[in-house]
Enzyme design. Structure first.
Site, short mmCIF file in Angstrom:
data_model
loop_
_atom_site.label_atom_id
_atom_site.label_comp_id
_atom_site.label_asym_id
_atom_site.label_seq_id
_atom_site.Cartn_x
_atom_site.Cartn_y
_atom_site.Cartn_z
N CYS A 84 0.81 -1.23 0.00
CA CYS A 84 0.00 0.00 0.00
C CYS A 84 0.84 1.27 0.00
CB CYS A 84 -0.95 -0.01 1.20
SG CYS A 84 -2.06 -1.44 1.20
N ASN A 125 -10.15 -0.22 0.02
CA ASN A 125 -8.69 -0.18 0.01
C ASN A 125 -8.18 -0.82 -1.28
OD1 ASN A 125 -5.94 -0.70 0.35
ND2 ASN A 125 -6.13 -1.30 2.49
N HIS A 159 -3.28 7.07 1.95
CA HIS A 159 -3.70 5.76 1.48
C HIS A 159 -5.09 5.46 2.04
CE1 HIS A 159 -4.15 1.56 0.87
NE2 HIS A 159 -3.85 1.23 2.11
#
Length: 330
Positions: free
Chosen positions: A114, A285, A255
């Site tokens: 990520c 996500n 993020h």
């Protein structure tokens, strides 16, 4: 010593057409829309169908970024694909290079989960600053639905698929104002997608391992603590290197992992909510895609304008984390 400046001149994004909302998930695992939204802020996520590859999504995002930057693919010197879910374990960047017609570009994959987009942004900038390359295509793309345990309600509610891309070009002014990137392998077990070896005897006395990978495993509480503590620290370090203060940031793009994390980080830094860009509710996500996907939407919606200062920060498996501050456009 900086020899060449950097400008981010184009962005693009792509998401699959299949939409899975929280009500749909509740038919798969014991959960509810209220349970998911109250804990994560996620309402829907996009999933790649069997005909959608990572390369397909990455290519679409890249083409949109190239169009916005008003360049020809033949001008691209370097392509970096930040991903943890390549179609080919040997890498997918070269295939994208061929599909784009970026005939002179060198291409490689980068895996930092990520944090991949921020790590890729810093990596790309070094090639430009040293004068080696003039134009870089950076793509963040992931299809995490391939590796989600769809029977685990603590993880399957979080993830979606998508891609985002930016064009970085050499410029007389340096618009990458500061960055800080970090890793801590001691916390690797908190979030990983590890190899699952199976012993195979190929000859008497000679045994190797072959196998696949485990599904995503995550300690949500540990990741939350890690993010809320570490992300403000790297943002402050990036600001220090840029000789700027928090109130001089126009936008914060974190993020997109969990709305609680976004809110907690903004609160710790005293950044008002109206400066925090979030599209987590729509996409969940999307790992390395989440920051460029949010950036692209905000630019195309007219929120982010040329000259705006944008603080980005990625965090995730590894564990890795980092922040990069840049001005949008030339």
């Amino acid at each position: 010593m900086i020899t060449t400046g950097i400008a981010i001149t184009g962005c693009g994004s792509a998401t699959p057409s299949v939409l899975l909302d929280n009500h749909g998930l509740s038919q798969r695992v014991e959960t509810s829309d209220e349970w998911i939204t109250s804990r994560t802020g996620i309402a829907t996520r996009r999933l790649a169908d069997p005909n959608t590859s990572l390369s397909t999504l990455a290519l679409s995002a890249a083409q949109a970024a190239i169009t916005m930057a008003h360049i020809d693919p033949a001008e691209i010197d370097l392509i970096i694909l930040a991903t943890s879910t390549a179609d080919d374990l040997f890498g997918s960047a070269s295939l994208i290079q061929a599909q784009l017609g970026a005939t002179k570009a060198v291409a490689f994959d980068m895996t930092a989960a990520c944090s991949g987009f921020v790590f890729g942004l810093v990596t790309a900038s070094q090639f430009i600053r040293t004068g080696v390359y003039q134009t870089v295509l950076l793509i963040g793309a992931d299809i995490l639905s391939r590796w989600v345990d769809w029977s685990d309600r603590t993880t399957c509610i979080l993830f979606g698929d998508g891609a985002g891309a930016v064009i970085l070009q050499a410029d007389e002014c340096d618009h990458l104002l500061g960055f800080e990137i970090r890793s801590d392998g001691k916390q690797n077990q908190s979030l990983n997608l590890s190899y699952d070896p199976q012993q195979t005897e190929i000859l008497p006395g000679i045994t190797i391992t072959q196998g696949n990978y485990h599904l995503i495993r995550m300690n949500g509480k540990e990741i939350y603590r890690f993010a809320v503590q570490k992300v403000p620290e790297v943002i402050e370090k990036a600001l220090f290197k840029a000789n700027l203060t928090v109130d001089q940031i126009d936008w914060l793009i974190l993020h997109q992992a969990n709305q609680r994390i976004l809110d907690a980080v903004a609160e710790r830094l005293n950044i008002p909510s109206e400066k925090v860009i979030s599209n987590l509710a729509k996409y969940g996500n999307t790992s390395a895609a989440s920051i460029p996907l949010a950036l692209d939407e905000a630019v195309r919606d007219g929120k982010i304008k040329p000259g705006d200062r944008i603080m980005t920060s990625g965090f995730g498996a590894g564990l890795t984390w980092g922040a990069a501050l840049f001005e949008w456009g030339r």
